[in-house]
Design an enzyme around this catalytic site. Structure first.
Site, mmCIF file in Angstrom:
data_model
loop_
_atom_site.group_PDB
_atom_site.id
_atom_site.type_symbol
_atom_site.label_atom_id
_atom_site.label_comp_id
_atom_site.label_asym_id
_atom_site.label_seq_id
_atom_site.Cartn_x
_atom_site.Cartn_y
_atom_site.Cartn_z
ATOM 1 N N PRO A 160 22.196 13.823 17.324
ATOM 2 C CA PRO A 160 23.291 14.349 18.201
ATOM 3 C C PRO A 160 23.343 15.871 18.536
ATOM 4 O O PRO A 160 23.176 16.655 17.542
ATOM 5 C CB PRO A 160 24.770 14.116 17.537
ATOM 6 C CG PRO A 160 24.620 14.090 16.258
ATOM 7 C CD PRO A 160 23.128 13.560 15.821
ATOM 8 N N MET A 161 23.153 16.116 19.591
ATOM 9 C CA MET A 161 22.983 17.452 20.067
ATOM 10 C C MET A 161 23.649 17.601 21.458
ATOM 11 O O MET A 161 23.771 17.382 22.348
ATOM 12 C CB MET A 161 21.311 17.738 20.374
ATOM 13 C CG MET A 161 20.440 17.588 19.197
ATOM 14 S SD MET A 161 18.739 17.652 19.557
ATOM 15 C CE MET A 161 18.359 16.248 20.372
ATOM 16 N N GLN A 170 29.269 10.186 17.594
ATOM 17 C CA GLN A 170 29.797 11.370 16.660
ATOM 18 C C GLN A 170 31.188 12.010 17.176
ATOM 19 O O GLN A 170 31.261 12.417 18.186
ATOM 20 C CB GLN A 170 28.679 12.241 16.481
ATOM 21 C CG GLN A 170 28.960 13.434 15.517
ATOM 22 C CD GLN A 170 28.072 14.293 15.388
ATOM 23 O OE1 GLN A 170 27.955 15.306 16.039
ATOM 24 N NE2 GLN A 170 27.199 14.486 14.150
ATOM 25 N N CYS A 184 27.996 20.807 11.931
ATOM 26 C CA CYS A 184 27.930 21.739 13.152
ATOM 27 C C CYS A 184 28.550 23.282 12.593
ATOM 28 O O CYS A 184 29.520 23.213 12.119
ATOM 29 C CB CYS A 184 28.604 21.340 14.303
ATOM 30 S SG CYS A 184 28.513 22.371 15.711
ATOM 31 N N ASN A 215 17.148 15.097 7.775
ATOM 32 C CA ASN A 215 17.123 15.958 9.150
ATOM 33 C C ASN A 215 16.694 17.170 9.017
ATOM 34 O O ASN A 215 17.157 17.815 8.096
ATOM 35 C CB ASN A 215 18.630 15.476 9.874
ATOM 36 C CG ASN A 215 18.852 16.300 11.091
ATOM 37 O OD1 ASN A 215 19.760 17.183 11.316
ATOM 38 N ND2 ASN A 215 17.797 16.289 11.906
ATOM 39 N N GLY A 216 15.937 17.930 9.980
ATOM 40 C CA GLY A 216 15.939 19.195 10.090
ATOM 41 C C GLY A 216 14.366 19.293 10.009
ATOM 42 O O GLY A 216 13.681 19.185 8.904
ATOM 43 N N ARG A 257 15.317 18.419 17.926
ATOM 44 C CA ARG A 257 14.747 19.213 19.115
ATOM 45 C C ARG A 257 13.285 18.479 19.435
ATOM 46 O O ARG A 257 13.081 18.551 20.525
ATOM 47 C CB ARG A 257 14.639 20.547 18.677
ATOM 48 C CG ARG A 257 15.926 21.361 18.852
ATOM 49 C CD ARG A 257 15.889 22.601 18.279
ATOM 50 N NE ARG A 257 15.671 22.682 16.841
ATOM 51 C CZ ARG A 257 15.681 23.750 16.310
ATOM 52 N NH1 ARG A 257 15.459 24.893 16.678
ATOM 53 N NH2 ARG A 257 15.572 23.435 14.731
#
Length: 328
Positions: free
Chosen positions: A13-14, A66, A96, A207-208, A230
């Site tokens: 989710p972004m 989310q 976040c 993630n990351g 991304r």
């Protein structure tokens, strides 16, 4: 309606990026990957009546909602609204780091309140039939991740959560901007990998910093899932077009990037006919031809033209022609 198998690969989710148009585009690229909405705050849904934030298309599924929040009663109501809207999963944001999120006492700051997170998860689980999952960091600020993360996972697991996405970085709530929090804190993949050994019954995604499908496959030797952010947005074809074959074992696709564009045209035309702008969709497609001949011209034509009144299929064909001509 269990999205767990699809979470072998998910798109993070972004905010301002993974809206419903982006998700339709990503679904065209991969039939398997689990998609997530931007974070929707529980107060906006429950107190603000912003139900338009739940709008999505059947073609996006499997797709998860989310939520952001820290009030168990409010999150329970929002989760019920998400389930009623048809989402396959309800995810609680505990990662976040933005100032706006901190002021609402949710997001990464909740890493300091695992008992409250557990209480929220119980309320959300009891309120509706969809699976409740959590996206978190390895810790925040001065916390020691080696101690904090296992305690956090233990408490939410006891609350009934069985699937967690872990961003393998700390969040620094003081001193770093949200953008810096995506890059500056070092990644600790080893710690997240060890959590899988420590919590074998939990379905854990990492993630990351994952930039390629090969990197995702390496993580999947240890982890249950990989969440890509991304890279999936800026280089969507590189991550998503071959994912179904490479990570899910499906037959390889013979569809080209140009085929994806043509498959998107009916959706674009319907959106324009309903009063929308072409730019609202094409802004998510600028990276489709990343690394390909003509990619710069594709981006230029869409960036300059898609927001103009009357922009539609003619512009798409012109931009596609520029790419095809260079490729030829």
């Amino acid at each position: 309606m269990d999205p767990t198998p699809n979470s072998r690969l998910s798109v993070a989710p972004m905010m301002d990026w993974t809206d419903r148009h982006c998700r339709v585009f990503h679904r065209m690229l991969s039939q398997r990957a689990l998609l997530y909405t931007e974070m929707v705050t529980a107060p906006a849904l429950v107190r603000g009546g912003a139900t338009h934030l739940l709008a999505h298309s059947d073609m996006e599924h499997p797709v998860a909602l989310q939520l952001g929040g820290s009030d168990p009663t409010e999150l329970a109501q929002a989760a019920r609204m998400g389930a009623d809207a048809g989402y396959a999963e309800i995810n609680l944001n505990c990662g976040c780091p933005s100032d706006r999120v901190q002021s609402g006492t949710f997001g990464a700051v909740l890493m300091r309140a695992p008992d409250l997170v557990a209480e929220c998860c119980v309320a959300m689980i009891d309120a509706q039939p969809r699976e409740v999952t959590v996206k978190c960091r390895i810790g925040v600020d001065e916390q020691e991740p080696e101690a904090v993360l296992p305690d956090f996972l233990s408490k939410i697991a006891a609350a009934g959560v069985r699937r967690v996405q872990i961003h393998a970085r700390k969040a620094w709530l003081q001193g770093l901007s949200p953008k810096e929090n995506r890059d500056v804190p070092p990644l600790d993949y080893d710690l997240v990998h060890r959590m899988k050994a420590a919590f074998p019954k939990l379905h854990l995604s990492i993630n990351g910093g994952v930039e390629t499908l090969d990197q995702a496959a390496d993580h999947l030797r240890v982890m249950d899932g990989v969440m890509v952010g991304r890279a999936a947005y800026h280089r969507p074809a590189d991550i998503l077009m071959d994912a179904d074959a490479q990570l899910f074992g499906d037959a390889p696709t013979d569809r080209s990037r140009a085929d994806i564009v043509l498959e998107m045209l009916p959706y674009m035309e319907a959106h324009i006919a309903a009063g929308g702008r072409l730019h609202q969709i094409t802004r998510h497609m600028l990276g489709l031809f990343h690394g390909q001949p003509g990619a710069r011209e594709w981006r230029r034509l869409l960036s300059e033209g898609a927001n103009k009144p009357g922009a539609g299929a003619e512009l798409i064909h012109a931009a596609l022609g520029a790419v095809s001509d260079r490729a030829a």
